[in-house]
Design an enzyme around this catalytic site. Sequence first.
Site, PDB file in Angstrom:
ATOM      1  N   GLU A  21       0.835  -1.210   0.000  1.00  0.00           N
ATOM      2  CA  GLU A  21       0.000   0.000   0.000  1.00  0.00           C
ATOM      3  C   GLU A  21       0.867   1.257   0.000  1.00  0.00           C
ATOM      4  O   GLU A  21       0.473   2.293  -0.525  1.00  0.00           O
ATOM      5  CB  GLU A  21      -0.924   0.020   1.218  1.00  0.00           C
ATOM      6  CG  GLU A  21      -1.981  -1.060   1.196  1.00  0.00           C
ATOM      7  CD  GLU A  21      -2.866  -0.999   2.412  1.00  0.00           C
ATOM      8  OE1 GLU A  21      -3.989  -0.483   2.282  1.00  0.00           O
ATOM      9  OE2 GLU A  21      -2.426  -1.456   3.488  1.00  0.00           O
ATOM     10  N   TYR A  53     -10.596  28.549   1.900  1.00  0.00           N
ATOM     11  CA  TYR A  53     -10.731  27.154   1.459  1.00  0.00           C
ATOM     12  C   TYR A  53      -9.407  26.667   0.879  1.00  0.00           C
ATOM     13  O   TYR A  53      -9.050  25.508   1.041  1.00  0.00           O
ATOM     14  CB  TYR A  53     -11.782  27.000   0.375  1.00  0.00           C
ATOM     15  CG  TYR A  53     -13.101  27.678   0.606  1.00  0.00           C
ATOM     16  CD1 TYR A  53     -13.788  28.253  -0.444  1.00  0.00           C
ATOM     17  CD2 TYR A  53     -13.672  27.731   1.876  1.00  0.00           C
ATOM     18  CE1 TYR A  53     -15.016  28.865  -0.263  1.00  0.00           C
ATOM     19  CE2 TYR A  53     -14.883  28.345   2.070  1.00  0.00           C
ATOM     20  CZ  TYR A  53     -15.559  28.923   1.002  1.00  0.00           C
ATOM     21  OH  TYR A  53     -16.760  29.532   1.196  1.00  0.00           O
ATOM     22  N   GLU A  72      -6.830   6.891  10.631  1.00  0.00           N
ATOM     23  CA  GLU A  72      -7.150   7.644  11.843  1.00  0.00           C
ATOM     24  C   GLU A  72      -6.020   8.620  12.179  1.00  0.00           C
ATOM     25  O   GLU A  72      -6.267   9.759  12.593  1.00  0.00           O
ATOM     26  CB  GLU A  72      -7.354   6.680  13.026  1.00  0.00           C
ATOM     27  CG  GLU A  72      -8.564   5.790  12.897  1.00  0.00           C
ATOM     28  CD  GLU A  72      -8.320   4.471  12.164  1.00  0.00           C
ATOM     29  OE1 GLU A  72      -9.112   3.553  12.351  1.00  0.00           O
ATOM     30  OE2 GLU A  72      -7.345   4.371  11.386  1.00  0.00           O
ATOM     31  N   LYS A  98     -10.728   5.250   1.721  1.00  0.00           N
ATOM     32  CA  LYS A  98      -9.745   4.585   0.859  1.00  0.00           C
ATOM     33  C   LYS A  98     -10.552   3.882  -0.217  1.00  0.00           C
ATOM     34  O   LYS A  98     -11.368   3.005   0.073  1.00  0.00           O
ATOM     35  CB  LYS A  98      -8.922   3.582   1.668  1.00  0.00           C
ATOM     36  CG  LYS A  98      -7.863   2.863   0.844  1.00  0.00           C
ATOM     37  CD  LYS A  98      -7.114   1.820   1.654  1.00  0.00           C
ATOM     38  CE  LYS A  98      -6.116   2.488   2.565  1.00  0.00           C
ATOM     39  NZ  LYS A  98      -5.145   1.516   3.117  1.00  0.00           N
TER      40      LYS A  98
END
Length: 122
Positions: A21, A53, A72, A98
Amino acid sequence: MSKIYLEDLKIYAYHGVLPEENIIGTYYILNLEIHTDLWKAAESDDLNDTISYADINQIIHDEMKIKSKLLEHVAGRIISRIHEQFSQIDYIKLKITKTAPPMQGEMKGASIELEQSFKPVS
């Protein structure tokens, strides 16, 4: 209460517990909700009276570049950085998805959501 949203921000990044990954990467979709007072900006039409923004977007992109095992952890860093830069924020909610988790089955993605209130407790 006033709110700012960044919706369906798509970023390619390299997060995950599995070694591949961190090499292959995948797309992540981020949705952010911020609560703050926007009424001064509503009256003044001045960027200095609101939260940019573009600045929030840059923080998200910067933090997504840092490889992490857990979403997290990424979300916690993003929320902390945003609040450090914009202390007038009362509340932040961030969802990270994901899009291609390495799991069996077909799905749109796997998500986590963190939210934090910064209002002082009365």
